[in-house]
Write a protein that holds these residues in place. Sequence first.
Motif, PDB file in Angstrom:
ATOM      1  N   ASN A 239       0.878  -1.200   0.022  1.00  4.69           N
ATOM      2  CA  ASN A 239       0.104  -0.157   0.061  1.00  4.69           C
ATOM      3  C   ASN A 239       0.853   1.330  -0.089  1.00  4.69           C
ATOM      4  N   HIS A 240       1.964   1.156   0.925  1.00  5.71           N
ATOM      5  CA  HIS A 240       2.745   2.495   0.928  1.00  5.71           C
ATOM      6  C   HIS A 240       3.415   2.775  -0.448  1.00  5.71           C
ATOM      7  N   ARG A 241       4.089   1.811  -1.337  1.00  5.77           N
ATOM      8  CA  ARG A 241       4.704   1.844  -2.498  1.00  5.77           C
ATOM      9  C   ARG A 241       3.826   2.194  -3.520  1.00  5.77           C
ATOM     10  N   ILE A 242       2.302   1.671  -3.474  1.00  2.37           N
ATOM     11  CA  ILE A 242       1.391   2.184  -4.435  1.00  2.37           C
ATOM     12  C   ILE A 242       1.037   3.682  -4.115  1.00  2.37           C
ATOM     13  N   THR A 243       1.367   4.115  -3.013  1.00  2.00           N
ATOM     14  CA  THR A 243       1.074   5.622  -2.664  1.00  2.00           C
ATOM     15  C   THR A 243       2.055   6.455  -3.433  1.00  2.00           C
ATOM     16  N   GLY A 244       3.082   5.918  -3.294  1.00  2.00           N
ATOM     17  CA  GLY A 244       4.444   6.569  -3.762  1.00  2.00           C
ATOM     18  C   GLY A 244       4.438   6.571  -5.301  1.00  2.00           C
ATOM     19  N   LEU A 245       3.975   5.302  -5.842  1.00  3.75           N
ATOM     20  CA  LEU A 245       3.792   5.182  -7.485  1.00  3.75           C
ATOM     21  C   LEU A 245       3.153   6.415  -7.845  1.00  3.75           C
ATOM     22  N   LEU A 246       1.677   6.489  -7.191  1.00  4.19           N
ATOM     23  CA  LEU A 246       0.837   7.394  -7.892  1.00  4.19           C
ATOM     24  C   LEU A 246       1.060   8.613  -7.447  1.00  4.19           C
ATOM     25  N   ALA A 247       1.726   9.055  -6.460  1.00  3.20           N
ATOM     26  CA  ALA A 247       2.293  10.277  -6.310  1.00  3.20           C
ATOM     27  C   ALA A 247       3.216  10.840  -7.288  1.00  3.20           C
ATOM     28  N   SER A 248       4.216  10.113  -7.645  1.00  2.00           N
ATOM     29  CA  SER A 248       5.099  10.253  -8.850  1.00  2.00           C
ATOM     30  C   SER A 248       4.195  10.407 -10.219  1.00  2.00           C
ATOM     31  N   MET A 249       3.549   9.469 -10.276  1.00  2.00           N
ATOM     32  CA  MET A 249       2.811   9.434 -11.670  1.00  2.00           C
ATOM     33  C   MET A 249       2.077  10.703 -11.602  1.00  2.00           C
ATOM     34  N   PHE A 250       1.292  11.056 -10.724  1.00  4.43           N
ATOM     35  CA  PHE A 250       0.784  12.563 -10.696  1.00  4.43           C
ATOM     36  C   PHE A 250       1.518  13.600 -11.047  1.00  4.43           C
ATOM     37  N   ASP A 251       2.692  13.725 -10.320  1.00  5.54           N
ATOM     38  CA  ASP A 251       3.615  14.801 -10.539  1.00  5.54           C
ATOM     39  C   ASP A 251       3.834  14.701 -12.225  1.00  5.54           C
ATOM     40  N   ILE A 252       4.146  13.718 -12.812  1.00  9.46           N
ATOM     41  CA  ILE A 252       4.561  13.572 -14.102  1.00  9.46           C
ATOM     42  C   ILE A 252       3.424  14.114 -14.990  1.00  9.46           C
ATOM     43  N   LEU A 253       2.506  13.608 -14.625  1.00  9.66           N
ATOM     44  CA  LEU A 253       1.023  14.263 -15.610  1.00  9.66           C
ATOM     45  C   LEU A 253       0.617  15.277 -15.469  1.00  9.66           C
ATOM     46  N   PHE A 254       0.641  15.871 -14.626  1.00 11.29           N
ATOM     47  CA  PHE A 254       0.409  17.339 -14.096  1.00 11.29           C
ATOM     48  C   PHE A 254       1.626  18.267 -14.689  1.00 11.29           C
ATOM     49  N   ALA A 255       2.720  17.745 -14.541  1.00 15.28           N
ATOM     50  CA  ALA A 255       4.012  18.571 -14.982  1.00 15.28           C
ATOM     51  C   ALA A 255       3.972  18.670 -16.624  1.00 15.28           C
ATOM     52  N   HIS A 256       3.649  17.495 -17.244  1.00 15.47           N
ATOM     53  CA  HIS A 256       3.730  17.357 -18.669  1.00 15.47           C
ATOM     54  C   HIS A 256       2.610  18.216 -19.229  1.00 15.47           C
ATOM     55  N   ALA A 257       1.230  18.221 -18.420  1.00 18.41           N
ATOM     56  CA  ALA A 257       0.299  19.003 -18.997  1.00 18.41           C
ATOM     57  C   ALA A 257       0.254  20.568 -18.559  1.00 18.41           C
ATOM     58  N   ARG A 258       1.709  21.076 -18.041  1.00 16.22           N
ATOM     59  CA  ARG A 258       1.844  22.338 -17.496  1.00 16.22           C
ATOM     60  C   ARG A 258       0.559  22.966 -16.681  1.00 16.22           C
TER      61      ARG A 258
ATOM     62  N   HIS B  28      -0.472  21.591 -10.133  1.00 17.24           N
ATOM     63  CA  HIS B  28      -0.646  20.100  -9.261  1.00 17.24           C
ATOM     64  C   HIS B  28      -1.557  20.625  -8.169  1.00 17.24           C
ATOM     65  N   PRO B  29      -2.896  19.884  -8.198  1.00 18.15           N
ATOM     66  CA  PRO B  29      -3.820  20.271  -7.260  1.00 18.15           C
ATOM     67  C   PRO B  29      -3.831  19.901  -5.753  1.00 18.15           C
ATOM     68  N   GLY B  30      -2.396  19.188  -5.462  1.00 15.14           N
ATOM     69  CA  GLY B  30      -2.329  18.636  -4.270  1.00 15.14           C
ATOM     70  C   GLY B  30      -2.805  17.458  -4.167  1.00 15.14           C
ATOM     71  N   GLU B  31      -2.908  16.802  -2.656  1.00 15.79           N
ATOM     72  CA  GLU B  31      -3.596  15.202  -2.633  1.00 15.79           C
ATOM     73  C   GLU B  31      -5.009  15.041  -2.775  1.00 15.79           C
ATOM     74  N   LYS B  32      -5.718  15.953  -3.004  1.00 12.57           N
ATOM     75  CA  LYS B  32      -7.199  15.709  -2.893  1.00 12.57           C
ATOM     76  C   LYS B  32      -7.669  15.736  -4.263  1.00 12.57           C
ATOM     77  N   ARG B  33      -8.678  14.990  -4.799  1.00  8.25           N
ATOM     78  CA  ARG B  33      -9.151  15.091  -6.010  1.00  8.25           C
ATOM     79  C   ARG B  33      -8.483  15.111  -7.241  1.00  8.25           C
ATOM     80  N   GLN B  34      -7.296  14.474  -7.155  1.00  7.10           N
ATOM     81  CA  GLN B  34      -6.471  14.684  -8.533  1.00  7.10           C
ATOM     82  C   GLN B  34      -7.071  13.825  -9.590  1.00  7.10           C
ATOM     83  N   LEU B  35      -7.748  12.802  -9.276  1.00  5.13           N
ATOM     84  CA  LEU B  35      -8.421  12.001 -10.431  1.00  5.13           C
ATOM     85  C   LEU B  35      -9.352  13.050 -11.275  1.00  5.13           C
ATOM     86  N   ASP B  36     -10.097  13.989 -10.415  1.00  2.00           N
ATOM     87  CA  ASP B  36     -11.198  14.811 -10.978  1.00  2.00           C
ATOM     88  C   ASP B  36     -10.421  15.565 -11.750  1.00  2.00           C
ATOM     89  N   GLU B  37      -9.388  16.523 -11.170  1.00  2.00           N
ATOM     90  CA  GLU B  37      -8.488  17.583 -11.864  1.00  2.00           C
ATOM     91  C   GLU B  37      -7.966  16.902 -13.134  1.00  2.00           C
TER      92      GLU B  37
END
Length: 115
Positions: free
Chosen positions: A37-56, A59-68
């Motif tokens: 569970n802990h490593r999945i959380t890390g994987l998803l955090a890095s993945m969201f960082d990548i996707l939001f950075a790519h989209a320029r 980052h919305p923070g840790e809440k509602r990332q899928l919606d954003e």
Amino acid sequence: LADAIIQHNHPLLRTIHTSYRAQIGHAIRRQDPVSVNHRITGLLASMFDILFAHARHLHPGEKRQLDEMARLDTIPPFVGEAIRYVLAASGEPDWPRLLDAINALCDDVDASIGG
């Protein structure tokens, strides 16, 4: 800054020896659900960082990332579906399909960022 975020986080997903995917595989072999569970959380955090950075996009923070993320034209809807699949497979009875789900998600991230 966006390129630096992508360059730093992308190898962490599954490329380097100590990637999140590798750590999750080790935790599964140890039968350690807390570590999985802990490593999945890390994987998803890095993945969201990548996707939001790519989209320029900020980052919305840790809440509602899928919606954003769903509001961004640069990220295909199947990425959100792949995230949900990883989360569904993260429960102990479904661990046999978890690494495949992570690989599929990483493939989707690669396709989304052109990497």
